[in-house]
Scaffold this active site. Sequence first.
Site, PDB file in Angstrom:
ATOM      1  N   CYS A   1       0.755  -1.165  -0.215  1.00 46.23           N
ATOM      2  CA  CYS A   1      -0.570   0.102   0.335  1.00 46.23           C
ATOM      3  C   CYS A   1       0.388   1.037  -0.276  1.00 46.23           C
ATOM      4  CB  CYS A   1      -1.390   0.097   1.443  1.00 46.23           C
ATOM      5  SG  CYS A   1      -1.532   1.609   0.945  1.00 46.23           S
TER       6      CYS A   1
ATOM      7  N   CYS B   1      -0.413   4.109   1.328  1.00 50.28           N
ATOM      8  CA  CYS B   1      -0.986   4.177   2.933  1.00 50.28           C
ATOM      9  C   CYS B   1       1.217   4.634   3.236  1.00 50.28           C
ATOM     10  CB  CYS B   1      -1.123   2.818   3.885  1.00 50.28           C
ATOM     11  SG  CYS B   1      -2.054   2.030   3.060  1.00 50.28           S
ATOM     12  N   ASP B   2       1.894   4.465   2.454  1.00 52.92           N
ATOM     13  CA  ASP B   2       3.263   4.231   2.972  1.00 52.92           C
ATOM     14  C   ASP B   2       3.696   4.922   3.024  1.00 52.92           C
ATOM     15  OD1 ASP B   2       2.678   1.711   5.224  1.00 52.92           O
ATOM     16  OD2 ASP B   2       3.081   0.743   4.246  1.00 52.92           O
TER      17      ASP B   2
END
Length: 476
Positions: free
Chosen positions: A172, A175-176
């Site tokens: 992801c 997200c990261d």
Amino acid sequence: MRQKLLFSGLILTLLIGGFVSYLFFFKKQSFALDQLSKKENIVPIAIVGSGPAGLSAALYGARLGFYTVALEGPKPGGQLTETGYVENWPGVGRKKGPDIMKDQRTYVEEIGAVLIPETIVKTDLSSWPYKLITEDKQEITALSVIIATGSAPRVLDVPGERDYWGKGVTTCAVCDAPYYKNGEVVVVGGGDSAIEEASQLAPYAKKITILVRKDSLRASDIMKKRLQDLPNVHVLYHKEIKKIYGDNYRLEGVELYDNKTKSYSQFATDGVFLAIGQEPRTKMVKGQLGLNKLGYVEVEGRTQHASKPGVFAAGDVEDMHYRQAGVAAGSGIKAAIEATEFLQNIGWTPTVAKSMRARFYEQAKAGPSCVRELTSESDFERYVLRSKKPVVIDFYAKHCPSCMHMLPVYETVARKFCNDVHLFKVNTANVPKLEELLHVQRIPCFIVFKDGQQVARYHSIMNKIQMSEFVQQFIE
Ligand code: NDP
């Protein structure tokens, strides 16, 4: 002539045989509504999943006047919540995936569908009414079921991948990506997802290398064109990752195999972003519904009917060809219409629904939360370091889909431990100093303190049972 007669005879026998077994199945499988007289937790249309397929099914089920519940699953909103901009969602311009799903969710609830943050861990489709079991071991009596569980990211299955999962290996970028500011990362895969991941990383990472195992990209032309505008993204062909290594805490690099030159090399990297396709999430229906060779739910012809009456499948769990959010939404709509037809065929009417309303499945009313927000470093000193009880802190951010999924799980589980543990959450956007102080490099991040000392840290998504076990171990 004789051959023709024999052939017609054979066809006729097959047709009669099929019809007889169909009748036999329906006779054996009774759909009489009086079987519901002693049942609780009834749901006329139960949808498992809440991506574009699940939510579109929920919209139609509710709008057609049926009590419709979507059990949202481990990733509410599905895969679009982990993508950046979407340019091909009909009816809206370029819009962020998480925003599309947020709007869809709001509208579906406005129309009257019930969305419940529960994960179904088991189904029993052997007899009607069907049973769906939640992770809290609640049993839902489903009159029709729409399986819209989508697909899960494929993994490489190489040494080190599990060890560094959440410590550098991820699927992801949305997200990261912010954790790789000025870092060097690799993206694995040659499809649209790989380019999407690289685009997410480009504003943060210094250098992004896409590792493709063939000599060409599988991605669409429009996505390939995007690469030209990303000067810090490079593509290496014929490369396969054979191993992921690090110093136990931090990922340091990957072992690469060049399948053209047949040689191995080490490639230093801070992160590995996997974008190698998806696999259908069918574990809970395996052995109960017809699946094809690749594990996708089989549906009949142009319908969404799965192999049991009253059970339907929609979206990526049954679609191995198009795999588009718009197509998933369309199939969800079809499944909902077919579910309402099934219910009408078995005699479900508004009057029957009214008579059973008190026994419909609803979300349990939650008590007050005992998770408090930590808003400053002094709070941390006072409530965490000086606490006599164990303390759990959840670091989250609103832009992180996994964090937003974990928050309600954490709040629910926390209610069990209000007396024994102090439970806090920290919005990393509001208190970046705490994030720095505790070296939080990935979120969600759960940190446990005992007697002022950090004793555990956990990064991945947990279900309620896992979360409960995680907290329980720190109570004497
Ligand atoms: P794809 O199946 O299209 O691509 C997967 C890629 O991963 C391929 O290049 C494949 O290589 C590679 N791969 C698979 N297994 C391995 C492995 N073990 N090791 C190394 N490489 C591997 O999946 P995507 O997720 O990219 O796309 C799925 C669908 O979603 C597509 O229809 C796509 O169009 C759509 N999509 C659309 C987007 C958009 O429009 N914005 C964004 C993202 C996805 P090989 O080619 O050799 O098999």
